[in-house]
Design an enzyme around this catalytic site. Structure first.
Site, PDB file in Angstrom:
ATOM      1  N   GLY A  68       0.778  -1.238   0.000  1.00  0.00           N
ATOM      2  CA  GLY A  68       0.000   0.000   0.000  1.00  0.00           C
ATOM      3  C   GLY A  68       0.806   1.283   0.000  1.00  0.00           C
ATOM      4  N   ASN A 125       1.558   3.012  -2.637  1.00  0.00           N
ATOM      5  CA  ASN A 125       0.835   3.932  -3.540  1.00  0.00           C
ATOM      6  C   ASN A 125      -0.398   4.497  -2.857  1.00  0.00           C
ATOM      7  OD1 ASN A 125       1.853   4.224  -6.449  1.00  0.00           O
ATOM      8  ND2 ASN A 125       2.154   2.047  -6.025  1.00  0.00           N
ATOM      9  N   ARG A 142     -13.890 -13.337  -0.842  1.00  0.00           N
ATOM     10  CA  ARG A 142     -14.360 -13.643  -2.205  1.00  0.00           C
ATOM     11  C   ARG A 142     -15.876 -13.642  -2.303  1.00  0.00           C
ATOM     12  NH1 ARG A 142     -11.163 -15.156  -6.134  1.00  0.00           N
ATOM     13  NH2 ARG A 142      -8.996 -15.292  -5.541  1.00  0.00           N
ATOM     14  N   LEU A 162      -9.311  -9.980  -9.910  1.00  0.00           N
ATOM     15  CA  LEU A 162     -10.057  -9.492 -11.076  1.00  0.00           C
ATOM     16  C   LEU A 162     -11.261  -8.684 -10.582  1.00  0.00           C
ATOM     17  CD1 LEU A 162     -10.347  -9.595 -14.187  1.00  0.00           C
ATOM     18  CD2 LEU A 162     -11.832 -11.558 -13.873  1.00  0.00           C
ATOM     19  N   ASN A 219      -6.927   1.718 -12.907  1.00  0.00           N
ATOM     20  CA  ASN A 219      -5.910   0.811 -12.358  1.00  0.00           C
ATOM     21  C   ASN A 219      -4.522   1.314 -12.749  1.00  0.00           C
ATOM     22  OD1 ASN A 219      -4.806  -1.750 -11.310  1.00  0.00           O
ATOM     23  ND2 ASN A 219      -4.469  -2.269 -13.465  1.00  0.00           N
ATOM     24  N   HIS A 239      -0.800  -0.223 -13.690  1.00  0.00           N
ATOM     25  CA  HIS A 239      -0.059  -1.448 -14.015  1.00  0.00           C
ATOM     26  C   HIS A 239       1.432  -1.099 -14.056  1.00  0.00           C
ATOM     27  CE1 HIS A 239       0.549  -5.467 -15.539  1.00  0.00           C
ATOM     28  NE2 HIS A 239       1.443  -4.946 -16.360  1.00  0.00           N
ATOM     29  N   ASP A 248      -6.126  -5.609 -17.716  1.00  0.00           N
ATOM     30  CA  ASP A 248      -5.185  -4.694 -18.382  1.00  0.00           C
ATOM     31  C   ASP A 248      -5.575  -4.305 -19.801  1.00  0.00           C
ATOM     32  OD1 ASP A 248      -3.686  -4.974 -16.069  1.00  0.00           O
ATOM     33  OD2 ASP A 248      -2.492  -6.603 -16.894  1.00  0.00           O
ATOM     34  N   GLU A 269       5.498   5.697 -10.154  1.00  0.00           N
ATOM     35  CA  GLU A 269       4.120   5.641  -9.634  1.00  0.00           C
ATOM     36  C   GLU A 269       3.878   6.775  -8.648  1.00  0.00           C
ATOM     37  OE1 GLU A 269       3.065   0.965 -10.127  1.00  0.00           O
ATOM     38  OE2 GLU A 269       3.974   1.502  -8.229  1.00  0.00           O
TER      39      GLU A 269
HETATM   40  C1  GAR Z   1       2.497  -1.410  -7.648  1.00  0.00           C
HETATM   41  O1  GAR Z   1       3.749  -1.405  -8.298  1.00  0.00           O
HETATM   42  C2  GAR Z   1       1.379  -1.564  -8.662  1.00  0.00           C
HETATM   43  O2  GAR Z   1       1.671  -0.980  -9.898  1.00  0.00           O
HETATM   44  C3  GAR Z   1       1.299  -3.062  -8.786  1.00  0.00           C
HETATM   45  O3  GAR Z   1       1.472  -3.537  -7.478  1.00  0.00           O
HETATM   46  C4  GAR Z   1       2.362  -2.675  -6.784  1.00  0.00           C
HETATM   47  C5  GAR Z   1       1.769  -2.383  -5.424  1.00  0.00           C
HETATM   48  O4  GAR Z   1       2.679  -1.676  -4.622  1.00  0.00           O
HETATM   49  N1  GAR Z   1       0.025  -3.455  -9.360  1.00  0.00           N
HETATM   50  C6  GAR Z   1      -0.126  -4.550 -10.097  1.00  0.00           C
HETATM   51  O5  GAR Z   1       0.781  -5.333 -10.338  1.00  0.00           O
HETATM   52  C7  GAR Z   1      -1.547  -4.770 -10.623  1.00  0.00           C
HETATM   53  N2  GAR Z   1      -1.526  -5.635 -11.768  1.00  0.00           N
HETATM   54  P1  GAR Z   1       2.166  -0.922  -3.322  1.00  0.00           P
HETATM   55  O6  GAR Z   1       1.249  -1.891  -2.564  1.00  0.00           O
HETATM   56  O7  GAR Z   1       3.384  -0.621  -2.533  1.00  0.00           O
HETATM   57  O8  GAR Z   1       1.423   0.298  -3.756  1.00  0.00           O
END
Ligand code: GAR
EC number: 2.1.2.2
Length: 196
Positions: free
Chosen positions: A12, A14, A58, A87, A102, A104, A151, A180
């Site tokens: 988390g 981000n 779920r 998903l 989202n 990626h 995606d 990011e």
């Molecule tokens: C981030 O790099 C994000 O882009 C990726 O997971 C990471 C989470 O980091 N997302 C995916 O791979 C989705 N397909 P964080 O929990 O430290 O934010």
């Protein structure tokens, strides 16, 4: 005041940046954080930042309308997937058309699709760059609208960074995380300005 709901599955970092970015703004704020993992560090981070944080299973996500109904009550202007690994259900996408986005951690359409998340992506990028060492390589971030397929939705923003022969999956992950942090909150702010 626009309302942001974040979905996240793990650490988390981000989510934390997004909450902090909007904390002192008057146009939008993060009102809720939801996670599929009751032990995710992101729940702790959110609570530490005074954001309502809940986990779901779920059943509540796919089989019943519990999460959908919760979202209807929260009434977000945007739903942000920030490191969310399940998903996203079609019924929620349809209930919030053009409001789910989202991030990626690569330059889609490369290194996307099922199984391509987190370190799996950076490992694949690193292996590809090493196998084709005669070329210059880039990775980066793609922020896109969410559709029922992994995606595949419209791209809102991409930024890239070079991958060198000295990079490892870990150094690539670090470079991507920096991109990011630098761009995701601003892209959310401009998305809210344009689309709501
Ligand atoms: C981030 O790099 C994000 O882009 C990726 O997971 C990471 C989470 O980091 N997302 C995916 O791979 C989705 N397909 P964080 O929990 O430290 O934010």
């Amino acid at each position: 005041m626009k309302r942001i709901v974040i979905f996240a599955s793990g650490n988390g970092t981000n989510a934390q940046r997004i909450v902090e970015y909007f904390k002192d703004r008057t146009d939008a704020r993060v009102v809720q954080l939801l996670s599929n993992n009751p032990r995710a560090k992101v729940l702790e981070r959110a609570r530490g930042l005074d954001i309502s944080a809940l986990s779901f299973n779920r059943q509540a996500f796919y089989k019943t309308d519990d999460v959908l109904n919760l979202l209807k009550t929260t009434a977000p202007d945007v739903i942000v997937l920030a490191g969310f690994l399940w998903l996203f259900p079609e019924k929620i996408i349809h209930a919030f058309p053009n409001k789910v986005i989202n991030i990626h951690p690569a330059l889609l359409p490369d290194f996307g699709g099922k199984g391509m998340y987190g370190m799996n992506v950076h490992e694949a990028v690193s292996a590809f760059a090493k196998a084709h060492s005669e070329q210059k390589h880039y990775t980066g971030i793609t922020i896109h609208k969410v559709t029922p397929e992994y995606d595949k939705g419209e791209y809102l923003f991409q930024a890239k960074v070079e991958v060198t022969q000295n990079d490892t999956p870990e150094t690539i992950a670090e470079k991507v995380h920096q991109l990011e942090y630098a761009h995701f909150p601003e892209v959310i702010a401009s998305f809210l300005k344009k689309n709501n």
